[in-house]
Scaffold this active site. Sequence first.
Site, short mmCIF file in Angstrom:
data_model
loop_
_atom_site.label_atom_id
_atom_site.label_comp_id
_atom_site.label_asym_id
_atom_site.label_seq_id
_atom_site.Cartn_x
_atom_site.Cartn_y
_atom_site.Cartn_z
N ASP A 13 0.83 -1.21 0.00
CA ASP A 13 0.00 0.00 0.00
C ASP A 13 0.86 1.26 0.00
O ASP A 13 2.09 1.18 0.08
CB ASP A 13 -0.96 -0.02 1.20
CG ASP A 13 -0.27 -0.36 2.52
OD1 ASP A 13 0.97 -0.37 2.55
OD2 ASP A 13 -0.97 -0.60 3.51
N ASP A 43 -7.67 -2.46 14.12
CA ASP A 43 -9.07 -2.60 13.69
C ASP A 43 -9.24 -3.75 12.70
O ASP A 43 -10.30 -3.89 12.09
CB ASP A 43 -9.58 -1.28 13.07
CG ASP A 43 -8.83 -0.90 11.80
OD1 ASP A 43 -7.91 -1.64 11.38
OD2 ASP A 43 -9.17 0.14 11.21
C1 GLP Z 1 -0.42 0.38 8.55
C2 GLP Z 1 -0.08 -0.38 7.27
C3 GLP Z 1 -0.35 -1.85 7.43
C4 GLP Z 1 0.25 -2.35 8.71
C5 GLP Z 1 -0.42 -1.67 9.88
C6 GLP Z 1 0.11 -2.14 11.23
O1 GLP Z 1 -1.70 0.86 8.59
N1 GLP Z 1 -0.77 0.11 6.13
O2 GLP Z 1 0.16 -2.55 6.30
O3 GLP Z 1 0.10 -3.73 8.81
O4 GLP Z 1 -0.17 -0.28 9.76
O5 GLP Z 1 1.29 -1.48 11.54
P1 GLP Z 1 2.25 -1.86 12.72
O6 GLP Z 1 2.96 -3.10 12.29
O7 GLP Z 1 3.20 -0.70 12.85
O8 GLP Z 1 1.42 -2.07 13.92
#
Ligand code: GLP
Length: 259
Positions: free
Chosen positions: A67, A136
């Site tokens: 993304d 979420d």
């Molecule tokens: C973002 C990304 C996701 C990721 C999520 C969790 O929103 N777009 O791909 O999995 O955060 O992030 P973290 O691993 O820092 O908790």
Amino acid sequence: MKVAILPGITEIARVAADRIQSVCASTSYPVLGLATGSSPLPLYDELIARHRAGALSLANARSFNLDEYVGLPADHPERYITFIRQHLTDQVDIPDDQVQGPDGLASDLDAAANAYDAAIEQAGGIDLQILGIGADGHIGFNEPGGSLASRTHVGFLTERTRSDNARFFNGDIEAVPTRCITQGLGTIMEARSLVLIATGASKAAAVHQMVEVGVSALWPASIMQFHNDALVLVDEDAASELVLADYYRELWAREPATD
Ligand code: GLP
């Protein structure tokens, strides 16, 4: 779905790196799907260490980010393409023109989204997709309430995600973009294998919903229950709401080498 409850992030990174290494060993031109966020960082450090030790080459690999934020300037440090270069691809031997992400600066974002799906298809599809999970239940930037079959598309971030991600923008939620371009759940589900990493108590509810409750747009990651090669790597805190935790432990202890 297979669930491995592991002592900590070091062990999680090792298991995920083993998966990547085995794809690279068995495929001439491996195609990797890469996630950003903090969860996969220890995995990327492990891959860099293996590369430096001469045990892993990504020279023939292609990578596709999950993304991207829409509208962050090309030189913004929080662009996901910049993140992946900084934390992984610039530190291993994958050529930069084999590293791709959705184009969050395209003048026609819908066309860019379609082109991204086409590029993945042209590369032969993703062999292994690394995933994190939002509190979420989002994967990529597929927020609750979206289509379970979506292709790469433009989406809107929830307040919750913007507030979670504000830590990367000096704590300023207003600096977090409202729009994103993300591989869709349908795109993600086409990867031949999925490896999701989740650590910490803030992910416990999402992990439980993803693995053990009904498949639902309310918890987008739950679509992974329909994938036949999905591995969920969690630490004790992220596993704390799993009803069948003991069973997963038993299964994993029995045949970890085949996973
Ligand atoms: C973002 C990304 C996701 C990721 C999520 C969790 O929103 N777009 O791909 O999995 O955060 O992030 P973290 O691993 O820092 O908790």
